[in-house]
Design an enzyme around this catalytic site. Structure first.
Site, PDB file in Angstrom:
ATOM      1  N   ALA A 202       0.861  -1.183   0.000  1.00  0.00           N
ATOM      2  CA  ALA A 202       0.000   0.000   0.000  1.00  0.00           C
ATOM      3  C   ALA A 202       0.899   1.235   0.000  1.00  0.00           C
ATOM      4  CB  ALA A 202      -0.874  -0.026   1.246  1.00  0.00           C
TER       5      ALA A 202
ATOM      6  N   GLU B 222       4.012  -5.884   7.025  1.00  0.00           N
ATOM      7  CA  GLU B 222       3.220  -4.828   7.664  1.00  0.00           C
ATOM      8  C   GLU B 222       3.566  -4.639   9.134  1.00  0.00           C
ATOM      9  OE1 GLU B 222       2.097  -6.962   5.469  1.00  0.00           O
ATOM     10  OE2 GLU B 222       0.572  -6.069   4.176  1.00  0.00           O
TER      11      GLU B 222
ATOM     12  N   GLU C  93      -0.593  -9.397  -1.266  1.00  0.00           N
ATOM     13  CA  GLU C  93      -2.026  -9.667  -1.108  1.00  0.00           C
ATOM     14  C   GLU C  93      -2.729  -9.611  -2.464  1.00  0.00           C
ATOM     15  OE1 GLU C  93      -2.396  -6.631   2.033  1.00  0.00           O
ATOM     16  OE2 GLU C  93      -3.381  -8.176   3.221  1.00  0.00           O
TER      17      GLU C  93
ATOM     18  N   GLY D 226       0.493  -5.225   0.650  1.00  0.00           N
ATOM     19  CA  GLY D 226      -0.628  -5.200  -0.286  1.00  0.00           C
ATOM     20  C   GLY D 226      -0.244  -5.747  -1.654  1.00  0.00           C
TER      21      GLY D 226
HETATM   22  C1  3H9 Z   1       0.464  -2.466   3.348  1.00  0.00           C
HETATM   23  O1  3H9 Z   1       0.689  -2.917   2.261  1.00  0.00           O
HETATM   24  C2  3H9 Z   1      -0.873  -2.579   4.036  1.00  0.00           C
HETATM   25  C3  3H9 Z   1      -1.817  -3.573   3.392  1.00  0.00           C
HETATM   26  O2  3H9 Z   1      -1.662  -4.852   3.956  1.00  0.00           O
HETATM   27  C4  3H9 Z   1      -3.231  -3.196   3.629  1.00  0.00           C
HETATM   28  C5  3H9 Z   1      -3.687  -1.915   3.069  1.00  0.00           C
HETATM   29  C6  3H9 Z   1      -5.170  -1.669   3.227  1.00  0.00           C
HETATM   30  N1  3H9 Z   1       4.648   3.499   0.100  1.00  0.00           N
HETATM   31  O3  3H9 Z   1      13.404   1.789   0.759  1.00  0.00           O
HETATM   32  P1  3H9 Z   1      13.838   2.571  -0.436  1.00  0.00           P
HETATM   33  C7  3H9 Z   1       9.461   4.900  -1.014  1.00  0.00           C
HETATM   34  S1  3H9 Z   1       1.639  -1.594   4.208  1.00  0.00           S
HETATM   35  C8  3H9 Z   1       5.135   4.698  -0.215  1.00  0.00           C
HETATM   36  O4  3H9 Z   1      14.850   3.623  -0.244  1.00  0.00           O
HETATM   37  P2  3H9 Z   1      14.959   0.166  -1.567  1.00  0.00           P
HETATM   38  C9  3H9 Z   1      10.504   5.232   0.030  1.00  0.00           C
HETATM   39  O5  3H9 Z   1       9.977   6.118   0.997  1.00  0.00           O
HETATM   40  C10 3H9 Z   1       3.050  -1.580   3.151  1.00  0.00           C
HETATM   41  N2  3H9 Z   1       6.450   4.931  -0.470  1.00  0.00           N
HETATM   42  O6  3H9 Z   1      14.304   1.608  -1.635  1.00  0.00           O
HETATM   43  C11 3H9 Z   1      11.581   5.877  -0.817  1.00  0.00           C
HETATM   44  O7  3H9 Z   1      11.177   7.197  -1.100  1.00  0.00           O
HETATM   45  P3  3H9 Z   1      12.256   8.384  -1.170  1.00  0.00           P
HETATM   46  C12 3H9 Z   1       3.794  -2.882   3.117  1.00  0.00           C
HETATM   47  C13 3H9 Z   1       7.256   3.887  -0.401  1.00  0.00           C
HETATM   48  O8  3H9 Z   1      15.210  -0.240  -2.961  1.00  0.00           O
HETATM   49  C14 3H9 Z   1      11.512   5.077  -2.112  1.00  0.00           C
HETATM   50  O9  3H9 Z   1      10.217   4.456  -2.124  1.00  0.00           O
HETATM   51  N3  3H9 Z   1       5.015  -2.733   2.366  1.00  0.00           N
HETATM   52  C15 3H9 Z   1       6.820   2.606  -0.084  1.00  0.00           C
HETATM   53  O10 3H9 Z   1      16.081   0.153  -0.586  1.00  0.00           O
HETATM   54  C16 3H9 Z   1      12.557   4.000  -2.232  1.00  0.00           C
HETATM   55  O11 3H9 Z   1      12.517   3.197  -1.062  1.00  0.00           O
HETATM   56  C17 3H9 Z   1       6.177  -2.364   2.939  1.00  0.00           C
HETATM   57  O12 3H9 Z   1       6.249  -2.210   4.136  1.00  0.00           O
HETATM   58  C18 3H9 Z   1       5.438   2.428   0.178  1.00  0.00           C
HETATM   59  N4  3H9 Z   1       4.923   1.222   0.475  1.00  0.00           N
HETATM   60  O13 3H9 Z   1      13.835  -0.783  -0.946  1.00  0.00           O
HETATM   61  C19 3H9 Z   1       7.353  -2.192   2.027  1.00  0.00           C
HETATM   62  N5  3H9 Z   1       7.873   1.765  -0.082  1.00  0.00           N
HETATM   63  O14 3H9 Z   1      13.127   8.031  -2.334  1.00  0.00           O
HETATM   64  C20 3H9 Z   1       8.111  -0.930   2.373  1.00  0.00           C
HETATM   65  C21 3H9 Z   1       8.955   2.504  -0.413  1.00  0.00           C
HETATM   66  O15 3H9 Z   1      11.418   9.599  -1.362  1.00  0.00           O
HETATM   67  N6  3H9 Z   1       9.203  -0.684   1.462  1.00  0.00           N
HETATM   68  N7  3H9 Z   1       8.595   3.791  -0.602  1.00  0.00           N
HETATM   69  O16 3H9 Z   1      12.970   8.345   0.151  1.00  0.00           O
HETATM   70  C22 3H9 Z   1      10.375  -1.344   1.485  1.00  0.00           C
HETATM   71  O17 3H9 Z   1      10.575  -2.261   2.264  1.00  0.00           O
HETATM   72  C23 3H9 Z   1      11.467  -0.890   0.568  1.00  0.00           C
HETATM   73  O18 3H9 Z   1      11.155   0.431   0.162  1.00  0.00           O
HETATM   74  C24 3H9 Z   1      11.655  -1.754  -0.717  1.00  0.00           C
HETATM   75  C25 3H9 Z   1      12.682  -1.048  -1.649  1.00  0.00           C
HETATM   76  C26 3H9 Z   1      12.201  -3.132  -0.301  1.00  0.00           C
HETATM   77  C27 3H9 Z   1      10.373  -1.925  -1.457  1.00  0.00           C
END
Ligand code: 3H9
Length: 697
Positions: free
Chosen positions: A63, A125, A105, A102
């Site tokens: 999400a 999450e 999911e 998400g």
């Molecule tokens: C969810 O899904 C809830 C659902 O179950 C239910 C919903 C109803 N959203 O980490 P990075 C941005 S909860 C918005 O440096 P990497 C991050 O801020 C979500 N922005 O890169 C950064 O921005 P900036 C569950 C996001 O290659 C840029 O992307 N998912 C999101 O080292 C690059 O990120 C997670 O918890 C997001 N979801 O790692 C995954 N994700 O450049 C969270 C990233 O402006 N994300 N950004 O600073 C991660 O674990 C890592 O970002 C990922 C990439 C592994 C994907």
């Protein structure tokens, strides 16, 4: 259609492509786009199968976290997923990069999942204080069983493609280009008469006492943290209720998590840990220097740990110590840690041999002539450090970065021992250096932007979080630790038992209590530092208990007795009545009246001491932003992530309340320790927060 999602036809296969950089998060336009494309594909008779694919570096990473806390926009993810779940034509998710939260999911609502062999799949999450809120808690256990699903959701760690395929999360694992592989799968491997639906499965049978045993297993990791228990409740629902009832339960518990301070705190840290690398006067295009050859000076515990962290990151490391014995001890430490990793199955013996082949032991400074970065980790004494740096100045090539791992000393004085202060920086590792995520980068008055940018990248190379801090005594982390430790010490004298203080603070969420930490780190270490300091308060109560213990040779775990007793080499602390007696007598001698001390007082005094010092650090400009301080404490000192770090926690409580408590403590315990912070007072008066301060920058 939408600006982030498009539909294209390839024969009878329709491809829905999501293109929402950087990580294809499920922002409103993506949800709307998927929904519209599904409707379009449903009504087009030429379309026989559908592939869901993402452009760029990854499948959907979850999400859009930035949308939490904002007014909801239709369609919700749940609505899109129920559209996907009831879609009649076969759908294949084409997964590369990471399918997270998400994102996974969404994939679980497709009939099939084809994954690239280097993809990762997970429901992380919990790391944001949430639970999977779009059916993940109901679908994953139905696919892979309750235990594996719980491990994935409560640990928050993704699994690799091979595991995902073995467990049945993915139907095919491929090395080929993912879109083509998924289209081939859609064309050739689907039996349209028997389309699988995860929601139609039943969770595999489990033992009667499974959930009780599972709760017991995770109890020590989840003290005070709500999301894991709620995840367990969702899986209990998946086992015992219908899919629809389980989904209702999940929604109810997801909302509780989403609207909680705990999730707000963890989301704060998620963004803080990404913002921390940004330094206003070190732009992103600042040139960085290559680091291929690295040297560590000093083969003690810290030096060996730093060397190992660098070996783990694939670097060549020269370890220098003045005598052979020291070097052999350092090598033995590294080998022991690597062997432990092998026996725990974290790496292979071949990997260990490869790592050791990159380690060189040297005892001559001349061998440092080619080093790109030298990290000094010798004894914490200014005279010795000055000697080392003046030697480095003579032997190192132009452009080499000269770093000190000092935890408290003045980096400018160390730099002044060289003719190149612009190349000198503090790189303060935390013990054990091969494990702890935090690296404080201490900026001297003349440290160059290039050296800072290179050090930031170096932190990332080591998979650590680099935080730029200013050059004051103890920098950010240890400077704040003084106030926290001081309150612990005073509470001991005033009658709180060490195990009481430790329990209250660990129940509150700290990884360890201050007394157990003191015994682990060694009470002699802090004692020596205090002996060298000339600026400590002239107060006979100040760190009195710790000093007495150190003077008696009770250094902690390493001597089998510190504030606690450790019998037969055990690391398990037990109460020592001798220590209780000793504290009681000392309190009497110093005229400190002992009394019953409540849990709230322990928390307020220890945590608000941190906040007050953090406020001073901010107003003196030794941290760039309040959230950097939170990152330091969450990653270096075991501060509970679900409280967001000391500064965010203070914002959550309300700075007026924090300031009111500080004033109360000033009146009770004196202004020497609880002196006012102009910044805290102003924010408290104006209804401000530390967080907003950063936003105004
Ligand atoms: C969810 O899904 C809830 C659902 O179950 C239910 C919903 C109803 N959203 O980490 P990075 C941005 S909860 C918005 O440096 P990497 C991050 O801020 C979500 N922005 O890169 C950064 O921005 P900036 C569950 C996001 O290659 C840029 O992307 N998912 C999101 O080292 C690059 O990120 C997670 O918890 C997001 N979801 O790692 C995954 N994700 O450049 C969270 C990233 O402006 N994300 N950004 O600073 C991660 O674990 C890592 O970002 C990922 C990439 C592994 C994907």
């Amino acid at each position: 259609m939408s600006e982030t999602v498009s539909l294209s036809l390839h024969g009878q296969v329709a491809v829905i492509t999501i293109d929402n950089p950087p990580v294809n998060a499920l922002s409103h336009s993506v949800r709307k786009g998927i929904s519209d494309c599904l409707a379009e594909a449903a009504k087009d008779d030429n379309v026989k199968t559908v592939v869901l694919y993402c452009a760029g570096r990854t499948f959907i990473a979850g999400a859009d976290i930035r949308e939490f806390g904002k007014p909801p926009q239709s369609p919700s993810l749940r609505e899109v997923l129920s559209q996907l779940d009831s879609f009649r034509k076969p759908i294949v998710a084409a997964i590369h990069g990471t399918a997270l939260g998400g994102g996974l999911e969404t994939a679980l609502c497709c009939h099939y999942r084809v994954v690239n062999s280097d993809a990762k799949l997970g429901l992380p999450e919990v790391k944001l204080g949430l639970l999977p809120g779009s059916g993940g808690t109901q679908r994953l256990p139905r696919l892979i069983g309750a235990e594996r699903a719980l491990d994935m959701m409560i640990g928050g760690k993704p699994v690799d493609a091979t595991t995902a395929t073995a467990w049945g999360i993915s139907d095919e694992c491929t090395d080929d280009e993912i879109l083509q592989a998924a289209m081939d799968f859609a064309k050739n491997k689907i039996d349209v008469e028997k389309l699988p639906r995860v929601s139609a499965n039943k969770v595999a049978d489990i033992e009667d006492d499974f959930f009780a045993a599972y709760r017991k297993k995770i109890a020590h990791r989840t003290r005070g943290f709500a999301a894991p228990e709620r995840i367990v409740q969702c899986v209990e629902a998946a086992v015992s209720l219908s899919f629809e009832e389980g989904m209702r339960k999940e929604r109810e518990l997801f909302r509780l998590c989403r609207d909680s301070d705990q999730s707000a705190s963890m989301r704060h840290l998620f963004f803080a840990e990404r913002q921390v690398a940004r330094v206003p006067d070190v732009p992103a295009d600042t040139q960085v220097r290559e680091i291929d050859n690295l040297a560590v000076i000093g083969a003690g515990t810290m030096g060996a740990g730093i060397a190992l962290a660098c070996l783990n990151a694939g670097l060549n490391v020269s370890l220098l110590d003045k005598d052979r014995q020291g070097l052999e001890r350092g090598q033995a430490t590294i080998e022991k840690l690597l062997s432990a990793a092998v026996s725990k199955g974290r790496q292979t013996a071949t990997q260990m041999r490869e790592q050791l082949s990159r380690l060189e032991l040297i005892d001559d400074y001349q061998a440092l002539a080619d080093a790109d970065l030298v990290i000094e980790a010798v004894f914490e004494s200014m005279a010795i450090k000055e000697e080392v740096f003046s030697m480095l100045d003579k032997v190192c090539r132009d452009g080499a970065i000269l770093a000190s791992n000092t935890s408290t000393l003045d980096i400018d004085r160390i730099a002044a021992a060289t003719s190149r202060p612009a190349d000198v920086i503090g790189l303060h590792f935390f013990s054990p250096a091969n494990i702890m995520k935090l690296l404080e980068l201490v900026r001297g008055a003349e440290t160059s932007a290039e050296v800072i940018a290179t050090s930031m990248r170096f932190a990332r190379q080591l998979s650590k979080i680099g935080v730029l801090v200013g050059n004051c005594f103890g920098f950010v982390g240890n400077r704040m630790l003084y106030g926290y430790g001081r309150e612990n010490q005073f509470l001991l004298l005033e009658g709180a038992a060490p195990e009481h203080i430790d329990k209250v603070l660990t129940d509150w969420g700290m990884a360890m209590g201050p007394n157990a930490v003191g015994d682990l780190a060694g009470l002699d270490v802090g004692y020596k530092v205090r002996q060298e300091r000339t600026d400590l308060p002239a107060d006979s109560r100040y760190y009195r208990v710790a000093d007495m213990l150190a003077e008696q040779g009770r250094y902690g775990q390493k001597t089998g007795r510190g504030i606690y007793l450790y019998t037969d080499g055990s690391r398990k602390p037990t109460t020592d009545p001798e220590v209780s007696d000793m504290i009681r007598q000392e309190a009497k001698r110093l005229g400190v009246e002992q009394r019953e001390i409540g849990n709230d007082e322990i928390i307020e005094r220890c945590i608000y001491a941190l906040v007050l010092e953090g406020a001073r650090i901010l107003e003196e400009g030794f941290a760039q932003r309040a959230s950097d301080i939170d990152v330091v404490w969450a990653n270096g000192y075991g501060f509970p992530r679900f409280r967001g770090g000391p500064m965010f926690y203070a914002d959550t409580i309300g700075l007026d309340k924090v300031d009111e408590a500080v004033c109360r403590f000033r009146e009770r315990f004196g202004s020497q320790y609880w002196s006012a912070s102009e910044l805290l007072e102003r924010l408290a008066r104006d209804g401000g927060t530390f967080g907003n301060l950063a936003n105004k920058e």
